[in-house]
Design a protein around this motif. Structure first.
Motif, PDB file in Angstrom:
ATOM      1  N   ILE A  35       0.845  -1.196   0.000  1.00 18.83           N
ATOM      2  CA  ILE A  35       0.000   0.000   0.000  1.00 18.83           C
ATOM      3  C   ILE A  35       0.877   1.241   0.000  1.00 18.83           C
ATOM      4  CG2 ILE A  35      -1.837   1.233   1.202  1.00 18.83           C
ATOM      5  CD1 ILE A  35      -2.800  -1.457   2.280  1.00 18.83           C
ATOM      6  N   GLU A  37       0.289   4.359   0.133  1.00 18.28           N
ATOM      7  CA  GLU A  37      -0.094   5.468   1.015  1.00 18.28           C
ATOM      8  C   GLU A  37       0.576   5.401   2.383  1.00 18.28           C
ATOM      9  OE1 GLU A  37      -2.859   5.473  -2.219  1.00 18.28           O
ATOM     10  OE2 GLU A  37      -2.274   3.825  -0.918  1.00 18.28           O
ATOM     11  N   ASP A  66      -7.291  11.839   2.894  1.00 17.93           N
ATOM     12  CA  ASP A  66      -7.494  11.162   1.605  1.00 17.93           C
ATOM     13  C   ASP A  66      -6.653   9.894   1.522  1.00 17.93           C
ATOM     14  OD1 ASP A  66      -9.338  13.043   0.703  1.00 17.93           O
ATOM     15  OD2 ASP A  66      -7.796  14.266  -0.274  1.00 17.93           O
ATOM     16  N   ALA A  67      -5.411   9.965   1.983  1.00 23.39           N
ATOM     17  CA  ALA A  67      -4.546   8.785   1.986  1.00 23.39           C
ATOM     18  C   ALA A  67      -5.082   7.730   2.945  1.00 23.39           C
ATOM     19  CB  ALA A  67      -3.114   9.180   2.360  1.00 23.39           C
ATOM     20  N   LYS A  69      -8.221   7.214   3.671  1.00 21.42           N
ATOM     21  CA  LYS A  69      -9.365   6.606   2.985  1.00 21.42           C
ATOM     22  C   LYS A  69      -8.897   5.588   1.944  1.00 21.42           C
ATOM     23  CE  LYS A  69     -13.636   7.998   0.597  1.00 21.42           C
ATOM     24  NZ  LYS A  69     -13.712   6.982  -0.381  1.00 21.42           N
ATOM     25  N   ARG A  70      -7.879   5.955   1.155  1.00 23.70           N
ATOM     26  CA  ARG A  70      -7.355   5.020   0.156  1.00 23.70           C
ATOM     27  C   ARG A  70      -6.765   3.774   0.808  1.00 23.70           C
ATOM     28  NH1 ARG A  70      -5.583   9.888  -1.854  1.00 23.70           N
ATOM     29  NH2 ARG A  70      -3.408   9.456  -1.304  1.00 23.70           N
ATOM     30  N   TYR A  71      -6.052   3.968   1.907  1.00 31.37           N
ATOM     31  CA  TYR A  71      -5.494   2.835   2.639  1.00 31.37           C
ATOM     32  C   TYR A  71      -6.603   1.907   3.131  1.00 31.37           C
ATOM     33  CZ  TYR A  71      -4.121   0.345   6.853  1.00 31.37           C
ATOM     34  OH  TYR A  71      -3.973  -0.605   7.811  1.00 31.37           O
ATOM     35  N   GLU A  73      -9.588   1.516   2.084  1.00 28.24           N
ATOM     36  CA  GLU A  73     -10.337   0.900   0.989  1.00 28.24           C
ATOM     37  C   GLU A  73      -9.479  -0.013   0.105  1.00 28.24           C
ATOM     38  OE1 GLU A  73     -12.058   4.283  -0.984  1.00 28.24           O
ATOM     39  OE2 GLU A  73     -13.596   4.528   0.568  1.00 28.24           O
ATOM     40  N   HIS A  74      -8.177   0.007   0.294  1.00 27.66           N
ATOM     41  CA  HIS A  74      -7.276  -0.786  -0.541  1.00 27.66           C
ATOM     42  C   HIS A  74      -7.640  -2.273  -0.421  1.00 27.66           C
ATOM     43  CE1 HIS A  74      -3.615  -2.584  -2.107  1.00 27.66           C
ATOM     44  NE2 HIS A  74      -3.297  -1.392  -2.607  1.00 27.66           N
ATOM     45  N   HIS A  77      -5.706  -4.257   2.220  1.00 29.41           N
ATOM     46  CA  HIS A  77      -6.133  -3.965   3.592  1.00 29.41           C
ATOM     47  C   HIS A  77      -7.464  -4.633   3.885  1.00 29.41           C
ATOM     48  CE1 HIS A  77      -8.415  -1.620   6.583  1.00 29.41           C
ATOM     49  NE2 HIS A  77      -7.280  -1.740   7.256  1.00 29.41           N
TER      50      HIS A  77
END
Length: 103
Positions: A35, A37, A66-67, A69-71, A73-74, A77
């Protein structure tokens, strides 16, 4: 920067030696390389034996919300956390802290 802390408590009757738990640990350990981020990543077993202690911890950091959230939702993860749902419960804390590099 945002610190993302997670403390895991194994369910009653589940041990660290359980293969599901070992697979879950390996999945979390791999996230640091999967990941982008993540600016900081560590995870480990608790080393003390106290009634209020949790069993396993994740301490990580990302640049911003924002990072984070991306983490969260990855897919890697989501897959790792999904494994832990079968044998543990957890609590989290996300908080802002100054960038140690001063950026």
């Amino acid at each position: 920067m945002i610190r993302h802390l997670v403390l895991f408590k194994l369910n009653e009757g589940v041990s660290r030696d359980d293969e599901r738990v070992q697979a879950g640990v390996r999945a979390f350990e791999a996230l640091k390389d999967e990941i982008p981020e993540l600016t900081f990543w560590e995870c480990a077993w608790n080393i003390t034996d106290r009634p209020i202690a949790y069993d396993f911890a994740i301490n990580s950091a990302v640049a911003d919300t924002d990072a984070l959230k991306r983490y969260l939702e990855h897919p890697a993860h989501q897959a790792a956390a999904g494994q832990w749902r079968a044998f543990a419960t957890w609590v989290i804390a996300d908080y802002e802290f100054p960038d140690p590099a001063g950026a």
